[in-house]
Design an enzyme around this catalytic site. Structure first.
Site, PDB file in Angstrom:
ATOM      1  N   ASP A  71       0.858  -1.183   0.000  1.00 41.72           N
ATOM      2  CA  ASP A  71       0.000   0.000   0.000  1.00 41.72           C
ATOM      3  C   ASP A  71       0.894   1.232   0.000  1.00 41.72           C
ATOM      4  O   ASP A  71       2.106   1.125   0.165  1.00 41.72           O
ATOM      5  CB  ASP A  71      -0.990  -0.004   1.176  1.00 41.72           C
ATOM      6  CG  ASP A  71      -0.335  -0.044   2.546  1.00 41.72           C
ATOM      7  OD1 ASP A  71       0.874  -0.323   2.627  1.00 41.72           O
ATOM      8  OD2 ASP A  71      -1.030   0.216   3.535  1.00 41.72           O
ATOM      9  N   HIS A 113       9.738  -8.787   0.548  1.00 38.91           N
ATOM     10  CA  HIS A 113       9.551  -7.342   0.405  1.00 38.91           C
ATOM     11  C   HIS A 113      10.874  -6.625   0.688  1.00 38.91           C
ATOM     12  O   HIS A 113      11.655  -7.068   1.543  1.00 38.91           O
ATOM     13  CB  HIS A 113       8.478  -6.871   1.400  1.00 38.91           C
ATOM     14  CG  HIS A 113       7.959  -5.504   1.128  1.00 38.91           C
ATOM     15  ND1 HIS A 113       8.579  -4.373   1.610  1.00 38.91           N
ATOM     16  CD2 HIS A 113       6.896  -5.079   0.414  1.00 38.91           C
ATOM     17  CE1 HIS A 113       7.901  -3.312   1.204  1.00 38.91           C
ATOM     18  NE2 HIS A 113       6.886  -3.710   0.467  1.00 38.91           N
ATOM     19  N   PHE A 156       6.491   2.336  -4.331  1.00 34.05           N
ATOM     20  CA  PHE A 156       7.896   2.506  -3.942  1.00 34.05           C
ATOM     21  C   PHE A 156       8.493   3.863  -4.309  1.00 34.05           C
ATOM     22  O   PHE A 156       9.595   4.185  -3.891  1.00 34.05           O
ATOM     23  CB  PHE A 156       8.779   1.376  -4.502  1.00 34.05           C
ATOM     24  CG  PHE A 156       8.383   0.021  -3.997  1.00 34.05           C
ATOM     25  CD1 PHE A 156       8.659  -0.355  -2.690  1.00 34.05           C
ATOM     26  CD2 PHE A 156       7.701  -0.862  -4.815  1.00 34.05           C
ATOM     27  CE1 PHE A 156       8.268  -1.602  -2.210  1.00 34.05           C
ATOM     28  CE2 PHE A 156       7.303  -2.108  -4.340  1.00 34.05           C
ATOM     29  CZ  PHE A 156       7.591  -2.470  -3.039  1.00 34.05           C
TER      30      PHE A 156
END
Length: 219
Positions: A61, A184, A74
């Site tokens: 998100d 991640h 990002f």
């Protein structure tokens, strides 16, 4: 040729999407600070044409700090310090590509304009509250967006970073598309396999083999 505008127009007729939009609008109207700004929520769809999409980088998100989110996963606008996740992305690029020089900014718009779709699984967030909009219905929208992309584009690289993004893997035909999975890039998980994953060089190798042209990852 189908466009993202066609897709969004279709979703606007759907009950789930109307409910989702009402929920976000209500939060804003009641004084809750929601990121990104309303004009930037669908930036990923505006900057990367569906027929020109070569890579999808799927995040979770938006950044939940002031001034950070601008609708591209990002990425942060000019003048905002690159967050830790993005610094780890730059670190991986340095390891993957010998000629990559880490920039001092974090604006990834140059990637988006080359066909790198910077998409989050959830497109809005409350100020200071990560994952606060995770149950509003955005995942339905993202799932359908990826489905629409798969229908209208034959060869795409999907970089799925983290568990949230990897939930979307089963819908992707790996005979046609390249699926790259890694933890991640956040400081909590980057050193469990994101650093050293070589996704950027693998993506370029695959795109070159398909005759699609590689991405210039220097921003």
């Amino acid at each position: 040729m189908s466009t993202w505008a066609d897709f969004i127009e279709q979703q606007q007729q759907e009950t789930y999407f109307q409910h989702l939009q009402r929920e976000v609008a209500s939060l804003r109207a009641n004084g809750q600070v929601v990121y990104p700004a309303e004009k930037d929520v669908f930036a990923a769809f505006l900057l990367t044409d569906i027929s020109q999409t070569k890579v999808v980088i799927l995040g979770q998100d938006p950044y939940h700090g002031p001034g950070q989110a601008h609708g591209l996963s990002f990425s942060v606008p000019d003048g905002i310090q690159p967050p830790p996740s993005l610094k780890n992305i730059y670190k991986e690029l340095e390891m993957s590509l010998s000629d990559f020089v880490p920039p001092v900014h974090g604006n990834l718009t140059a990637w988006a304009k080359q066909g790198v779709m910077l998409l989050n699984t959830v497109l809005t967030v409350n100020d200071g509250q990560a994952h606060s909009h995770a149950k509003l219905g955005w995942q339905t929208f993202t799932y359908r967006a990826l489905e629409f992309l798969l229908t209208n584009n034959q060869h795409v690289v999907f970089m799925l970073w983290g568990a949230h993004a990897q939930k979307f893997a089963p819908q992707i035909d790996t005979q046609q598309h390249l699926v790259l999975k890694a933890p991640h890039p956040s400081p909590l998980s980057a050193h469990r396999g994101f650093i050293g994953c070589k996704h950027f060089s693998l993506a370029n190798d695959w795109l070159d083999r398909k005759g699609l042209g590689s991405i210039n990852w220097q921003v």
